[in-house]
Design an enzyme around this catalytic site. Sequence first.
Site, PDB file in Angstrom:
ATOM      1  N   LYS A 157     -19.687 -16.315   0.757  1.00  0.00           N
ATOM      2  CA  LYS A 157     -21.112 -16.231   1.101  1.00  0.00           C
ATOM      3  C   LYS A 157     -21.966 -15.476   0.100  1.00  0.00           C
ATOM      4  O   LYS A 157     -21.558 -14.433  -0.414  1.00  0.00           O
ATOM      5  CB  LYS A 157     -21.250 -15.528   2.453  1.00  0.00           C
ATOM      6  CG  LYS A 157     -20.716 -16.330   3.591  1.00  0.00           C
ATOM      7  CD  LYS A 157     -20.863 -15.542   4.866  1.00  0.00           C
ATOM      8  CE  LYS A 157     -20.554 -16.403   6.071  1.00  0.00           C
ATOM      9  NZ  LYS A 157     -20.638 -15.604   7.298  1.00  0.00           N
ATOM     10  N   ARG A 167       0.821  -1.217   0.000  1.00  0.00           N
ATOM     11  CA  ARG A 167       0.000   0.000   0.000  1.00  0.00           C
ATOM     12  C   ARG A 167       0.853   1.265   0.000  1.00  0.00           C
ATOM     13  O   ARG A 167       0.463   2.274  -0.572  1.00  0.00           O
ATOM     14  CB  ARG A 167      -0.948  -0.007   1.188  1.00  0.00           C
ATOM     15  CG  ARG A 167      -2.071  -1.001   0.988  1.00  0.00           C
ATOM     16  CD  ARG A 167      -3.024  -1.001   2.129  1.00  0.00           C
ATOM     17  NE  ARG A 167      -4.187  -1.817   1.804  1.00  0.00           N
ATOM     18  CZ  ARG A 167      -5.037  -2.290   2.695  1.00  0.00           C
ATOM     19  NH1 ARG A 167      -4.866  -2.022   3.976  1.00  0.00           N
ATOM     20  NH2 ARG A 167      -6.066  -3.016   2.323  1.00  0.00           N
ATOM     21  N   GLY A 220     -10.711  -8.315  -1.741  1.00  0.00           N
ATOM     22  CA  GLY A 220      -9.429  -8.557  -1.094  1.00  0.00           C
ATOM     23  C   GLY A 220      -8.882  -9.951  -1.352  1.00  0.00           C
ATOM     24  O   GLY A 220      -7.717 -10.128  -1.732  1.00  0.00           O
ATOM     25  N   GLY A 223     -13.146  -3.732   0.501  1.00  0.00           N
ATOM     26  CA  GLY A 223     -14.505  -3.277   0.820  1.00  0.00           C
ATOM     27  C   GLY A 223     -14.978  -2.196  -0.139  1.00  0.00           C
ATOM     28  O   GLY A 223     -16.134  -2.187  -0.561  1.00  0.00           O
TER      29      GLY A 223
HETATM   30  P1  ADP Z   1     -13.298 -11.363  -1.784  1.00  0.00           P
HETATM   31  O1  ADP Z   1     -12.463 -10.942  -0.590  1.00  0.00           O
HETATM   32  O2  ADP Z   1     -12.470 -11.458  -3.031  1.00  0.00           O
HETATM   33  O3  ADP Z   1     -14.518 -10.513  -1.951  1.00  0.00           O
HETATM   34  P2  ADP Z   1     -14.655 -13.382  -0.283  1.00  0.00           P
HETATM   35  O4  ADP Z   1     -14.174 -12.763   0.973  1.00  0.00           O
HETATM   36  O5  ADP Z   1     -16.082 -13.283  -0.587  1.00  0.00           O
HETATM   37  O6  ADP Z   1     -13.795 -12.863  -1.522  1.00  0.00           O
HETATM   38  O7  ADP Z   1     -14.345 -14.943  -0.268  1.00  0.00           O
HETATM   39  C1  ADP Z   1     -13.064 -15.486  -0.144  1.00  0.00           C
HETATM   40  C2  ADP Z   1     -13.084 -16.757   0.637  1.00  0.00           C
HETATM   41  O8  ADP Z   1     -14.060 -17.659   0.131  1.00  0.00           O
HETATM   42  C3  ADP Z   1     -11.767 -17.473   0.560  1.00  0.00           C
HETATM   43  O9  ADP Z   1     -11.158 -17.447   1.826  1.00  0.00           O
HETATM   44  C4  ADP Z   1     -12.147 -18.896   0.138  1.00  0.00           C
HETATM   45  O10 ADP Z   1     -11.462 -19.893   0.863  1.00  0.00           O
HETATM   46  C5  ADP Z   1     -13.623 -18.950   0.453  1.00  0.00           C
HETATM   47  N1  ADP Z   1     -14.301 -19.973  -0.333  1.00  0.00           N
HETATM   48  C6  ADP Z   1     -14.340 -20.115  -1.665  1.00  0.00           C
HETATM   49  N2  ADP Z   1     -15.001 -21.230  -2.015  1.00  0.00           N
HETATM   50  C7  ADP Z   1     -15.379 -21.833  -0.878  1.00  0.00           C
HETATM   51  C8  ADP Z   1     -16.077 -23.030  -0.568  1.00  0.00           C
HETATM   52  N3  ADP Z   1     -16.515 -23.834  -1.536  1.00  0.00           N
HETATM   53  N4  ADP Z   1     -16.285 -23.323   0.724  1.00  0.00           N
HETATM   54  C9  ADP Z   1     -15.833 -22.523   1.686  1.00  0.00           C
HETATM   55  N5  ADP Z   1     -15.172 -21.383   1.476  1.00  0.00           N
HETATM   56  C10 ADP Z   1     -14.940 -21.027   0.208  1.00  0.00           C
HETATM   57 MG    MG Z   2     -12.786 -11.255   1.519  1.00  0.00          MG
END
Ligand code: ADP
Ligand code: MG
Length: 425
Positions: free
Chosen positions: A229, A40, A382, A405
């Site tokens: 989620k 950063r 992230g 975020g």
């Molecule tokens: P971002 O930060 O890019 O927005 P998220 O925080 O929504 O992404 O999700 C990232 C997390 O989702 C990762 O830590 C990954 O391990 C988890 N993940 C992806 N697929 C699965 C799964 N099938 N079951 C449980 N966790 C999952």
């Molecule tokens: Mg995330």
Amino acid sequence: MNYNKKTVKDVDVKGKKVLLRCDFNVPQDKATGAITDDKRIRAALPTIQYLLDQGAAVIACSHLGKPEPSFDKWVKKQSEKGKDPASLTREKWEKTLEALCMEPVAKRLSELLGKNVILSGDVVGPDAQAKAAALQSGEIMLLQNTRFEKGETKNDPELAKAMAGLTGADGVYVSDAFGAVHRAHASTAGVAAYLPAVSGFLIQKELEFIGGALADPKRPLVAILGGAKVSSKIGVINNLLEIADIIIIGGGMAYTFAKAQGGTVGDSLLESDWLDYCNEMISKAQSKGVKLLLPLDTVIADKFAPDANSQVVKNGQIPDGWQGLDIGPETVKAYCEAVRDAGTVIWNGPMGVFEFDKFAVGTKAVAEALSKTSAITIIGGGDSAAAVQQLGYADQMTHISTGGGASLEFMEGKELPGVACLLDK
Ligand code: ADP
Ligand code: MG
């Protein structure tokens, strides 16, 4: 929201004092305080260097971590966490603040710039005022952690005015803290009421790519949505259904979709409260003519661990005792095909538990497919950014957002206070 904002190039900063909001919220080693990743700080260098080269005097500021600036509130929060109130002394509280002082940031910034960075002992107090008043063209100072001020997160106009006041008579506000633009704080939005406000190069790039993809995408626009989620991605799915041509669903949230469609998902990640919502999204896609792709098959594991036993099954046919941790090979093929002819791809959320090598295959394949298209490829979120970096495809993406975020809220179509406050072109 208008994404066409004035930048540092649209204002004259020569001989002026510039209040520059950066995102220096770097990860630190708990024990030593050493910065564990200076990405950063590096990301802020082009804007800082430009301002210095133009003959501005730069007053940089940022928040770092989550200090609690009120002793009473700190005691209350710690007590709620079950800490013994007798142990909650003023000295202990002061230690928590000390741990979030900007010293390590100033030191690292100074090393990277090859130039002295004057560190202020406060944010808008006597030390900041004296140092800001004495600051010359081509010099840079760094204010203390903006969250040491109670008014920061409340967007207190008095604090904003005092920060703006550090720039003297004809100051300028430059925001380059994309990671904080979704928060209306004194240093990210409030100050813009008192100074001409423009973006630095980092925010400019985020607006150009993410803003461009949302407002006027090169089509077809393919959105790849995954991650853990459904509930944290509702806003993104909903907004992108209005804009995208194809939406691809993967990651943990695919199992809630599978369940909603009548499948069995074993012990996979499931959000039962969101089943109806998933079906609504499927109908909405149909009525809008958006192609919504769901996994065809999935890699299941007998436990949530890197060394779990695994097998491939059809989507929605997961036996009890097993959980889906990645998209399957047929799905990989279909998703990579959908990406191949895209004009723009927005990717938010990994396709599986990429932190475990065995279940990183789907995420890796999609990253590779993105690296091969001629499409504009934008990575937001992230963990998605971390995945692309970890898997070695970072250099081949058009744009990797610097704000987790913030990029999520951007893709949700929400107004970003730290962007809205900047001058329109
Ligand atoms: P971002 O930060 O890019 O927005 P998220 O925080 O929504 O992404 O999700 C990232 C997390 O989702 C990762 O830590 C990954 O391990 C988890 N993940 C992806 N697929 C699965 C799964 N099938 N079951 C449980 N966790 C999952
Ligand atoms: Mg995330």
